[in-house]
Design a protein around this motif. Structure first.
Motif, PDB file in Angstrom:
ATOM      1  N   VAL A  87       0.849  -1.177   0.000  1.00  0.00           N
ATOM      2  CA  VAL A  87       0.000   0.000   0.000  1.00  0.00           C
ATOM      3  C   VAL A  87       0.895   1.242   0.000  1.00  0.00           C
ATOM      4  N   LYS A  88       0.584   2.150  -0.882  1.00  0.00           N
ATOM      5  CA  LYS A  88       1.336   3.407  -0.982  1.00  0.00           C
ATOM      6  C   LYS A  88       0.629   4.501  -0.185  1.00  0.00           C
ATOM      7  N   PRO A  89       1.372   5.458   0.354  1.00  0.00           N
ATOM      8  CA  PRO A  89       0.762   6.560   1.111  1.00  0.00           C
ATOM      9  C   PRO A  89      -0.183   7.396   0.248  1.00  0.00           C
ATOM     10  N   ALA A  90      -1.157   7.999   0.922  1.00  0.00           N
ATOM     11  CA  ALA A  90      -2.114   8.876   0.256  1.00  0.00           C
ATOM     12  C   ALA A  90      -2.515   9.974   1.229  1.00  0.00           C
ATOM     13  N   VAL A  91      -2.939  11.101   0.681  1.00  0.00           N
ATOM     14  CA  VAL A  91      -3.507  12.177   1.488  1.00  0.00           C
ATOM     15  C   VAL A  91      -5.020  11.996   1.436  1.00  0.00           C
ATOM     16  N   TRP A  92      -5.654  11.970   2.610  1.00  0.00           N
ATOM     17  CA  TRP A  92      -7.096  11.774   2.695  1.00  0.00           C
ATOM     18  C   TRP A  92      -7.761  13.113   2.949  1.00  0.00           C
ATOM     19  N   PHE A  93      -8.771  13.419   2.141  1.00  0.00           N
ATOM     20  CA  PHE A  93      -9.559  14.641   2.273  1.00  0.00           C
ATOM     21  C   PHE A  93     -10.969  14.248   2.694  1.00  0.00           C
ATOM     22  N   ASP A  94     -11.534  14.953   3.691  1.00  0.00           N
ATOM     23  CA  ASP A  94     -12.818  14.552   4.269  1.00  0.00           C
ATOM     24  C   ASP A  94     -14.039  15.168   3.590  1.00  0.00           C
ATOM     25  N   GLY A  95     -13.853  16.013   2.579  1.00  0.00           N
ATOM     26  CA  GLY A  95     -14.977  16.603   1.874  1.00  0.00           C
ATOM     27  C   GLY A  95     -15.615  17.787   2.581  1.00  0.00           C
ATOM     28  N   LEU A  96     -15.042  18.190   3.714  1.00  0.00           N
ATOM     29  CA  LEU A  96     -15.636  19.272   4.497  1.00  0.00           C
ATOM     30  C   LEU A  96     -14.856  20.578   4.405  1.00  0.00           C
ATOM     31  N   ASP A  97     -13.533  20.509   4.674  1.00  0.00           N
ATOM     32  CA  ASP A  97     -12.776  21.757   4.738  1.00  0.00           C
ATOM     33  C   ASP A  97     -11.274  21.581   4.539  1.00  0.00           C
ATOM     34  N   ASP A  98     -10.831  20.413   4.085  1.00  0.00           N
ATOM     35  CA  ASP A  98      -9.399  20.156   3.928  1.00  0.00           C
ATOM     36  C   ASP A  98      -8.896  20.644   2.573  1.00  0.00           C
ATOM     37  N   SER A  99      -7.744  21.308   2.584  1.00  0.00           N
ATOM     38  CA  SER A  99      -7.106  21.701   1.333  1.00  0.00           C
ATOM     39  C   SER A  99      -5.642  22.032   1.579  1.00  0.00           C
ATOM     40  N   LEU A 100      -4.872  21.960   0.523  1.00  0.00           N
ATOM     41  CA  LEU A 100      -3.466  22.349   0.528  1.00  0.00           C
ATOM     42  C   LEU A 100      -3.297  23.401  -0.555  1.00  0.00           C
ATOM     43  N   ASP A 101      -2.622  24.498  -0.240  1.00  0.00           N
ATOM     44  CA  ASP A 101      -2.448  25.597  -1.188  1.00  0.00           C
ATOM     45  C   ASP A 101      -1.018  25.652  -1.707  1.00  0.00           C
ATOM     46  N   ALA A 102      -0.885  26.036  -2.959  1.00  0.00           N
ATOM     47  CA  ALA A 102       0.430  26.235  -3.576  1.00  0.00           C
ATOM     48  C   ALA A 102       0.301  27.302  -4.656  1.00  0.00           C
ATOM     49  N   ASP A 103      -0.009  28.516  -4.246  1.00  0.00           N
ATOM     50  CA  ASP A 103      -0.228  29.602  -5.193  1.00  0.00           C
ATOM     51  C   ASP A 103       0.996  29.931  -6.035  1.00  0.00           C
ATOM     52  N   THR A 104       2.176  29.501  -5.606  1.00  0.00           N
ATOM     53  CA  THR A 104       3.389  29.780  -6.376  1.00  0.00           C
ATOM     54  C   THR A 104       3.383  29.061  -7.729  1.00  0.00           C
ATOM     55  N   LEU A 105       2.549  28.037  -7.919  1.00  0.00           N
ATOM     56  CA  LEU A 105       2.434  27.355  -9.215  1.00  0.00           C
ATOM     57  C   LEU A 105       1.668  28.174 -10.252  1.00  0.00           C
ATOM     58  N   VAL A 106       0.853  29.105  -9.798  1.00  0.00           N
ATOM     59  CA  VAL A 106      -0.107  29.792 -10.655  1.00  0.00           C
ATOM     60  C   VAL A 106       0.513  30.484 -11.868  1.00  0.00           C
ATOM     61  N   PRO A 107       1.580  31.270 -11.743  1.00  0.00           N
ATOM     62  CA  PRO A 107       2.088  31.989 -12.923  1.00  0.00           C
ATOM     63  C   PRO A 107       2.473  31.065 -14.087  1.00  0.00           C
ATOM     64  N   THR A 108       2.880  29.854 -13.788  1.00  0.00           N
ATOM     65  CA  THR A 108       3.273  28.911 -14.830  1.00  0.00           C
ATOM     66  C   THR A 108       2.096  28.490 -15.697  1.00  0.00           C
ATOM     67  N   PHE A 109       0.891  28.468 -15.130  1.00  0.00           N
ATOM     68  CA  PHE A 109      -0.287  27.960 -15.844  1.00  0.00           C
ATOM     69  C   PHE A 109      -1.329  29.032 -16.128  1.00  0.00           C
ATOM     70  N   SER A 110      -1.012  30.290 -15.869  1.00  0.00           N
ATOM     71  CA  SER A 110      -1.928  31.409 -16.096  1.00  0.00           C
ATOM     72  C   SER A 110      -1.413  32.237 -17.264  1.00  0.00           C
ATOM     73  N   GLY A 111      -2.326  32.670 -18.118  1.00  0.00           N
ATOM     74  CA  GLY A 111      -1.923  33.498 -19.247  1.00  0.00           C
ATOM     75  C   GLY A 111      -2.615  33.060 -20.515  1.00  0.00           C
ATOM     76  N   SER A 112      -2.038  33.393 -21.638  1.00  0.00           N
ATOM     77  CA  SER A 112      -2.644  33.087 -22.919  1.00  0.00           C
ATOM     78  C   SER A 112      -2.056  31.806 -23.512  1.00  0.00           C
ATOM     79  N   ASN A 113      -2.938  30.873 -23.865  1.00  0.00           N
ATOM     80  CA  ASN A 113      -2.555  29.630 -24.547  1.00  0.00           C
ATOM     81  C   ASN A 113      -1.487  28.841 -23.813  1.00  0.00           C
ATOM     82  N   LYS A 114      -1.609  28.717 -22.495  1.00  0.00           N
ATOM     83  CA  LYS A 114      -0.633  27.979 -21.693  1.00  0.00           C
ATOM     84  C   LYS A 114      -0.988  26.487 -21.695  1.00  0.00           C
ATOM     85  N   PRO A 115      -0.058  25.616 -22.138  1.00  0.00           N
ATOM     86  CA  PRO A 115      -0.349  24.187 -22.091  1.00  0.00           C
ATOM     87  C   PRO A 115      -0.378  23.679 -20.646  1.00  0.00           C
TER      88      PRO A 115
END
Length: 178
Positions: free
Chosen positions: A1-29
């Protein structure tokens, strides 16, 4: 069995806003591979990961989640004015390897090594400000994931010619499908 992150559907989240500029803009793959499993059959819209705009009503969005009222995976993208694509297919209530591809040529959704949906690509400006695993994060957080996520890999370049090898390597590690 491999590790996994479990989300309960109520309020769990992980943020990584530093990824955003790479995928935001015009015609970004975007090429994304995600190993996940939803814990809820026929759920409402829930989100495994999403790039979102800064305000709740801004349309900019790129996401993988579960489509409302089904067990299908959903890959959706919106630019600053309309929905570019909304692909659905496969069953994510079983552990799955999801491959989502968005280029200026096409958008593709693959699950467990098989293509389940495709669409011609529409292009445009997508203004994004936030990234979260486990929900859509804008000025508020919504559509929380109820399930597990084991891996997410993003590529900001066209990986079309490497798609089979990428899926094969991840599947070899997790043994998801034959």
């Amino acid at each position: 069995v491999k590790p996994a992150v479990w989300f309960d559907g109520l309020d769990d989240s992980l943020d990584a806003d530093t990824l955003v500029p790479t995928f935001s803009g015009s015609n970004k793959p975007l090429h994304a591979l995600t190993v996940l499993k939803s814990n809820v059959a026929n759920a409402g819209n829930i989100t495994a990961w999403a790039f979102g705009a800064s305000a709740d009503l801004d349309p900019g969005l790129r996401l993988i989640g579960q489509n409302s009222g089904t067990n299908n995976c959903r890959f959706q993208e919106r630019n600053d004015s309309n929905v570019l694509t909304s692909l659905t297919g496969g069953n994510i209530t079983a552990r799955s390897l999801v491959y989502a591809q968005s280029t200026t040529v096409s958008t593709i959704l693959r699950m467990n090594g098989a293509q389940v949906a495709t669409n011609s690509a529409l292009s445009g400006q997508t203004t994004l400000a936030r990234f979260a695993i486990g929900c859509i994060s804008r000025s508020t957080r919504i559509l929380f994931w109820d399930g597990t996520i084991q891996e997410i890999v993003f590529y900001p370049t066209d990986m079309t010619t490497s798609q089979a090898g990428l899926e094969s390597n991840i599947n070899a590690h997790y043994s998801i499908y034959p």
